[in-house]
Each structure stands twice: as structure tokens, then as C-alpha cells.
Design an enzyme around this catalytic site. Sequence first.
Site, PDB file in Angstrom:
ATOM      1  CE  LYS A  22     -16.507 -56.254  82.735  1.00 22.17           C
ATOM      2  NZ  LYS A  22     -16.861 -56.292  81.304  1.00 22.17           N
ATOM      3  CG  ASN A  23     -20.564 -54.708  81.895  1.00 17.24           C
ATOM      4  OD1 ASN A  23     -19.363 -54.799  81.637  1.00 17.24           O
ATOM      5  ND2 ASN A  23     -21.352 -55.765  82.021  1.00 17.24           N
ATOM      6  NE  ARG A  92     -19.253 -58.261  72.117  1.00 15.99           N
ATOM      7  CZ  ARG A  92     -19.626 -58.782  70.965  1.00 15.99           C
ATOM      8  NH1 ARG A  92     -18.794 -59.496  70.256  1.00 15.99           N
ATOM      9  NH2 ARG A  92     -20.839 -58.606  70.513  1.00 15.99           N
ATOM     10  CB  CYS A 116     -15.377 -63.318  78.458  1.00 17.98           C
ATOM     11  SG  CYS A 116     -14.588 -62.604  79.903  1.00 17.98           S
ATOM     12  NE  ARG A 121     -19.425 -61.682  74.236  1.00 13.37           N
ATOM     13  CZ  ARG A 121     -18.901 -61.035  75.273  1.00 13.37           C
ATOM     14  NH1 ARG A 121     -17.743 -61.379  75.738  1.00 13.37           N
ATOM     15  NH2 ARG A 121     -19.549 -60.043  75.851  1.00 13.37           N
ATOM     16  CG  ASP A 305     -22.332 -60.466  83.063  1.00 17.46           C
ATOM     17  OD1 ASP A 305     -22.277 -61.239  82.100  1.00 17.46           O
ATOM     18  OD2 ASP A 305     -22.055 -59.252  82.970  1.00 17.46           O
ATOM     19  CB  ILE A 327     -27.540 -64.324  77.481  1.00 16.41           C
ATOM     20  CG1 ILE A 327     -28.702 -63.987  78.424  1.00 16.41           C
ATOM     21  CG2 ILE A 327     -27.054 -63.081  76.740  1.00 16.41           C
ATOM     22  CD1 ILE A 327     -29.937 -63.407  77.777  1.00 16.41           C
ATOM     23  NE  ARG A 397     -11.240 -58.922  80.296  1.00 12.86           N
ATOM     24  CZ  ARG A 397     -12.065 -59.380  79.373  1.00 12.86           C
ATOM     25  NH1 ARG A 397     -11.975 -60.627  79.005  1.00 12.86           N
ATOM     26  NH2 ARG A 397     -12.956 -58.607  78.821  1.00 12.86           N
TER      27      ARG A 397
HETATM   28  C1  UD1 Z   1     -22.882 -57.041  77.654  1.00 12.42           C
HETATM   29  C2  UD1 Z   1     -22.039 -57.062  78.894  1.00 12.42           C
HETATM   30  C3  UD1 Z   1     -21.827 -58.484  79.365  1.00 12.42           C
HETATM   31  C4  UD1 Z   1     -23.154 -59.190  79.543  1.00 12.42           C
HETATM   32  C5  UD1 Z   1     -24.011 -59.051  78.300  1.00 12.42           C
HETATM   33  C6  UD1 Z   1     -25.424 -59.592  78.482  1.00 12.42           C
HETATM   34  C7  UD1 Z   1     -20.610 -55.137  78.609  1.00 12.42           C
HETATM   35  C8  UD1 Z   1     -19.233 -54.637  78.395  1.00 12.42           C
HETATM   36  N1  UD1 Z   1     -20.748 -56.463  78.590  1.00 12.42           N
HETATM   37  O1  UD1 Z   1     -22.165 -57.754  76.645  1.00 12.42           O
HETATM   38  O2  UD1 Z   1     -21.141 -58.429  80.613  1.00 12.42           O
HETATM   39  O3  UD1 Z   1     -22.914 -60.562  79.771  1.00 12.42           O
HETATM   40  O4  UD1 Z   1     -24.128 -57.674  77.927  1.00 12.42           O
HETATM   41  O5  UD1 Z   1     -26.042 -58.975  79.558  1.00 12.42           O
HETATM   42  O6  UD1 Z   1     -21.532 -54.377  78.844  1.00 12.42           O
HETATM   43  N2  UD1 Z   1     -25.490 -60.615  69.722  1.00 12.42           N
HETATM   44  C9  UD1 Z   1     -25.650 -60.827  68.379  1.00 12.42           C
HETATM   45  N3  UD1 Z   1     -25.212 -59.868  67.516  1.00 12.42           N
HETATM   46  C10 UD1 Z   1     -24.650 -58.712  67.952  1.00 12.42           C
HETATM   47  C11 UD1 Z   1     -24.505 -58.497  69.322  1.00 12.42           C
HETATM   48  C12 UD1 Z   1     -24.935 -59.478  70.193  1.00 12.42           C
HETATM   49  O7  UD1 Z   1     -26.169 -61.864  67.953  1.00 12.42           O
HETATM   50  O8  UD1 Z   1     -24.281 -57.874  67.115  1.00 12.42           O
HETATM   51  C13 UD1 Z   1     -25.946 -61.670  70.673  1.00 12.42           C
HETATM   52  C14 UD1 Z   1     -24.815 -62.200  71.539  1.00 12.42           C
HETATM   53  O9  UD1 Z   1     -24.083 -63.211  70.880  1.00 12.42           O
HETATM   54  C15 UD1 Z   1     -25.574 -62.708  72.737  1.00 12.42           C
HETATM   55  C16 UD1 Z   1     -26.735 -61.731  72.850  1.00 12.42           C
HETATM   56  O10 UD1 Z   1     -26.840 -61.080  71.588  1.00 12.42           O
HETATM   57  O11 UD1 Z   1     -26.080 -63.990  72.474  1.00 12.42           O
HETATM   58  C17 UD1 Z   1     -26.575 -60.688  73.925  1.00 12.42           C
HETATM   59  O12 UD1 Z   1     -25.320 -60.057  73.767  1.00 12.42           O
HETATM   60  P1  UD1 Z   1     -25.100 -58.518  74.147  1.00 12.42           P
HETATM   61  O13 UD1 Z   1     -26.259 -58.040  74.950  1.00 12.42           O
HETATM   62  O14 UD1 Z   1     -24.735 -57.762  72.932  1.00 12.42           O
HETATM   63  O15 UD1 Z   1     -23.847 -58.608  75.099  1.00 12.42           O
HETATM   64  P2  UD1 Z   1     -22.595 -57.629  75.131  1.00 12.42           P
HETATM   65  O16 UD1 Z   1     -23.032 -56.240  74.851  1.00 12.42           O
HETATM   66  O17 UD1 Z   1     -21.486 -58.216  74.345  1.00 12.42           O
END
Ligand code: UD1
Length: 436
Positions: A22-23, A92, A116, A121, A305, A327, A397
Site C-alpha cells: 500500500k505505502n 492521509r 488513521c 499528523r 505500523d 513515531i 484500507r
Molecule cells: C507513513 C506511512 C505510515 C507509517 C509512517 C511512519 C504511508 C501512506 N504511510 O505515514 O503507514 O506509519 O509513514 O513510518 O506511507 N510529521 C510532522 N510533520 C509533517 C509530517 C510528519 O511533524 O509534515 C510527523 C508525524 O506526525 C509523525 C512523524 O513525523 O510523528 C512521522 O510521520 P511520517 O513519516 O510523515 O508518516 P506518514 O508519511 O504520514
Amino acid sequence: MDEIRIAGGKPLYGTVSVQGSKNAALPMMAASLLHRGVSVLKGCPKIADVFCMEEILRELGAVTWWEDHDLYMDCTYADGTEIPCAFTGKMRSSVILLGALLGRSGMGCLGYPGGCVIGQRPIDLHLYALRKLGAVIEEGPFLISAMCGRLLGNEICFANKSVGATEQGILGAVLAKGETCLKNCAREPEIKWLCRYLRGMGAEIQGDGGDCIYIKGVEELKGGDMQVPADRIVAGTYLCACAATRGKVALTNPPEGELDAFLEVYRKIGGQYKVKSGKLVADGSGVRHALPLLETEVYPGFPTDLQSPLMAVLATIPGESHIREMIFEDRFKAAAELNRMGAGITVTGRDAWIQGGSPLHGCTVYAEELRGGAALILAALAAEGETTVRGYSYICRGYEHICEDLAALGGVIMKDTGTDLYENIHFSEKTADQYQ
Ligand code: UD1
């Protein structure tokens, strides 16, 4: 009814195939917008999030179709620039379309992303990356609007590692004028897969998989064509099902080299595994050691995850285990539901202490998000009696056929249709594809 019923207490045995990731698929779908023509993702998982992204591409003007598990996206006329909240609120990953829209059309307007509920986030790092590339962005109460001429290459240094923001920066930079250097990038395998896909389209990218990614913008990209890699989180979930039930399970098409941190933990708790003829063969019969402290980390550390699925396993192991979630700040939603099944889990902030070993028993539990929902299925397979898992749509999902796969391994699972999957599927050597 959005529920499944599981009669637990049986070890799982047999072989299943791992679905496409998925990711990995979602950002590749976004990348496909950067070519005015047809791109194809082979072995794409047929899951709700992929269908949602497909719907968004169609809303933008793309023509999409499936041939078995191959997803074709003709983005010749996908010149829409607005994505309403009704779409973005479902997922997301919708936010990474902003970089693709800017790269393609120089403008984009979209609702805030959903997905989720596992923490706040924010999307500040996403917007930071695009602003560094020259986009002018307005954050309204409901919509984010962004404009640029052509994006301009720049140095982007992320304050924290983010998978999505790294992908956003990459999607913006590949068609930008000049060179971009992204620093403090996330190193998750999905970023490498995205870069590999984009390189196949003609993008000039180096350094992915490391902290710094270098991109030389090109004038245009050709069509993408790639096999979606195996889903490392689905693979880990199935290995947790094997451990929770003390079974023996082989995975065909396992993700290669992407599960090392998880497998190290698997071994620590008493599980065994080997790779044989391209299969990952796991033996959960010896799972018995509690885990003193496990912290989730960015890749190559233990993936957040798989934290909830592992928690379900730890609930079956006598002694005290401890998980620290590094995380996301609110990712222990499954704990309260596991406790209703008899687990002894105490959550304080980012820490969860699991007093394992009391027998789990069936009851009605509620999935509130994707991976936590999967954890409830695993606990139900290990529990005595029947469990009803409500909120099954959250699980769909990300898992294409979790019920069929676990039933193929001998799990007794009934969907709300009343079909007893176990009765229909006796032989675990079949692969998931045979149950389409
Ligand atoms: C992706 C994955 C998700 C996985 C996560 C961490 C997808 C679709 N989803 O989510 O399954 O759990 O990586 O491995 O690929 N953050 C900020 N500001 C931002 C963006 C992120 O502070 O602009 C923070 C988030 O709140 C979190 C951390 O950074 O605490 C990591 O998030 P991120 O790596 O961005 O996760 P996703 O890309 O949303």
C-alpha cells in the site's frame, strides 16, 4: 454489517502470498500524474486506499482501468487542479498529490488529508518542502491552495524525518528547474521504490535510501511501468498471526531485506525463521519470551505500523513486555480493546506495559484504525471462543484479503455475509490469488 467473526484457539499452518505494498503503491500513483500519458502499476493491491487514490485521479481527469491486478492510469487529460475534502479526508496520502499537481500544472488546491487517527499528523514538513521549491501556499480553514510558475530546485533540509514529506519533496523536485538536495530524508523502502519508479520514467535521482537525496529536474517524464513490491507490513502482520497462535507459516513473495528489525524481535521472543527457495518460513511454536523494551523507530528500526500487531502477540506471552511508541503519539488504541479480551495492558503516554499470559477470550471489539484493527484479528485468532471485530472497513484500507489469507492458514473466520471461509478453504497451500 461492517464486522467479521473469528473462532480462535487454533495454530495457523500453511503458505500464503504477500500482497503488493500500500505505502509503495500510493505515492507511485501520485507520481503517475507527472506524465501526460499511460502508466501502469503491476501487482497493485486492490485495497480501499488504492481505490480512493484511483478515484481522486479520475476526479482530476485521468482514465484508469484494471487488468487483473495491474492498474493502468492514463493521465493524458488529468489537468484538474482541485481535490475536494470529500476525497482527501478519506486518506492521509492524498496530501502528496500537492507536489505532483504543482509539478504538472503549477497549481493545486486540496482539502486537508484524513487517514488513521494515531496522532496529530501535521503537514508542516510537506508544505515546507514545497515552499522551498518556490510554491506560494495558503492554508485556509478547509483547503490548501498552492501556486507556482515552474518549481525551482533548492536545498531542503527537513527538521525531522518524515516519509510523506520526503515523498512530497521528491515529487515536487523531479520536474523542477535545476537541482534539489533533500537533507535528513526518511529512508523507508517505499521511498526507494518511488525513486525507482520515477527513474524508470526518466527522472534523475540519486541517494535514495540514504539521508540525502539529489535530484536534477528534467523537462518531462515518460510513462511509468513497475511491479509494486511486496507489502512488508502485511508480511509482518501474518508473521505475528503465526506467532500469536504458535503456528508455522510460509510467505511466498516476501519483502526482501525490509523486515530485518522485525525479524530480530521475532527471534528474541522465541520465534524462528529461515528463507528457503524464495519463501520466508516462520515457526512461532517456540514463542515464549517477553520483551523488556521495544521502541518503534524510523527505518531501519522497528516499524510503528507493526507495533499493534506485535502487541497482540506479546499479550499471549507470560511476563511483562514494554513497548515505547516513538513515531506517533496516539497509537495504542488497540490496547483497550485487547484488554476487553483479557489482556493486561497499561498505557501511559508513549509507553505500554503488557502483562501477558492470561488467556485471551472472545468478545466484541472495535477496530478504530488500520493496524490496530489487524492486531484485534490476531488476538482473536489466539483467543478461546468467538470474537466479533467491528470496524472491519478500517482493516480493508490496507489488507486486500486478510480474512481469506488467514482462513487459508486454518483460521476460522466468518464475514458478515455468513460465509465460513474455513469451510470453503481447506488447503493452506493455495495462494491468496486463488480466492479472488
Ligand atoms: C507513513 C506511512 C505510515 C507509517 C509512517 C511512519 C504511508 C501512506 N504511510 O505515514 O503507514 O506509519 O509513514 O513510518 O506511507 N510529521 C510532522 N510533520 C509533517 C509530517 C510528519 O511533524 O509534515 C510527523 C508525524 O506526525 C509523525 C512523524 O513525523 O510523528 C512521522 O510521520 P511520517 O513519516 O510523515 O508518516 P506518514 O508519511 O504520514
